[in-house]
Design an enzyme around this catalytic site. Sequence first.
Site, PDB file in Angstrom:
ATOM      1  N   ASP A  32      66.272   1.770  22.699  1.00 14.15           N
ATOM      2  CA  ASP A  32      66.365   1.946  21.245  1.00 14.15           C
ATOM      3  C   ASP A  32      67.254   3.146  20.946  1.00 14.15           C
ATOM      4  O   ASP A  32      67.138   4.205  21.567  1.00 14.15           O
ATOM      5  CB  ASP A  32      64.971   2.151  20.645  1.00 14.15           C
ATOM      6  N   ILE A  33      68.141   2.982  19.971  1.00 17.37           N
ATOM      7  CA  ILE A  33      69.117   4.030  19.636  1.00 17.37           C
ATOM      8  C   ILE A  33      68.424   5.243  18.995  1.00 17.37           C
ATOM      9  O   ILE A  33      68.981   6.360  19.014  1.00 17.37           O
ATOM     10  CB  ILE A  33      70.205   3.432  18.697  1.00 17.37           C
ATOM     11  N   ASN A  90      57.574  -5.959  14.661  1.00 22.80           N
ATOM     12  CA  ASN A  90      57.472  -5.817  13.216  1.00 22.80           C
ATOM     13  C   ASN A  90      57.942  -7.097  12.533  1.00 22.80           C
ATOM     14  O   ASN A  90      58.838  -7.785  13.037  1.00 22.80           O
ATOM     15  CB  ASN A  90      58.322  -4.636  12.744  1.00 22.80           C
ATOM     16  N   GLU A  98      63.447  -4.019  10.386  1.00 22.68           N
ATOM     17  CA  GLU A  98      64.800  -3.644   9.949  1.00 22.68           C
ATOM     18  C   GLU A  98      65.832  -4.648  10.425  1.00 22.68           C
ATOM     19  O   GLU A  98      66.784  -4.951   9.709  1.00 22.68           O
ATOM     20  CB  GLU A  98      65.167  -2.257  10.519  1.00 22.68           C
ATOM     21  N   VAL A  99      65.681  -5.099  11.668  1.00 20.01           N
ATOM     22  CA  VAL A  99      66.700  -5.994  12.247  1.00 20.01           C
ATOM     23  C   VAL A  99      66.107  -7.405  12.348  1.00 20.01           C
ATOM     24  O   VAL A  99      65.106  -7.611  13.035  1.00 20.01           O
ATOM     25  CB  VAL A  99      67.140  -5.495  13.645  1.00 20.01           C
ATOM     26  N   HIS A 103      62.295  -9.033  18.114  1.00 14.66           N
ATOM     27  CA  HIS A 103      62.332  -8.065  19.203  1.00 14.66           C
ATOM     28  C   HIS A 103      60.955  -7.452  19.406  1.00 14.66           C
ATOM     29  O   HIS A 103      60.160  -7.330  18.479  1.00 14.66           O
ATOM     30  CB  HIS A 103      63.366  -6.963  18.945  1.00 14.66           C
ATOM     31  N   HIS A 105      59.171  -3.957  20.780  1.00 14.08           N
ATOM     32  CA  HIS A 105      59.350  -2.554  21.166  1.00 14.08           C
ATOM     33  C   HIS A 105      58.403  -2.278  22.332  1.00 14.08           C
ATOM     34  O   HIS A 105      57.201  -2.552  22.234  1.00 14.08           O
ATOM     35  CB  HIS A 105      58.949  -1.616  20.025  1.00 14.08           C
TER      36      HIS A 105
END
Length: 116
Positions: A32-33, A90, A98-99, A103, A105
């Site tokens: 994760d960025i 999420n 957000e994206v 995905h 985490h």
Amino acid sequence: MYDNNNIFAKIIRKEIPCDFVYEDEKVLFFKDINPKAKIHILGIPKNSVVNFRDFISKTDKETVKYFFDKVVEIINNLGLDKSGYRLITNDGVDGNQEVPHFHIHILGGENMGGLR
Ligand code: AMP
């Protein structure tokens, strides 16, 4: 509806770089960025699915199992099976997604306290 221009679709197409952890023809894992723990990895399937429900309902069972088996493999390879970890996905406004590409985490490497 799936947005082909979301940032993870661009990462899958190699249009933008990522801090890669593992990749094959079906899945991609990268750092994760904006990490929320010492270890913060994102795992994504490469098919075009928006969220967890979309992934489960639109993906064949073998691929769903393949994805979650890889999540376990990454957890074990990082030693998180010994120290512990947290998995999050999420969805929607309350989940604060957000994206819009499904995905997971994978968080660990330190104690993250209770949920909120
Ligand atoms: P979510 O709120 O579950 O949709 O989380 C999206 C996550 O993607 C956030 O934790 C971001 O820090 C992360 N993120 C966004 N852009 C990138 C990127 N280019 N490379 C790696 N992680 C990213």
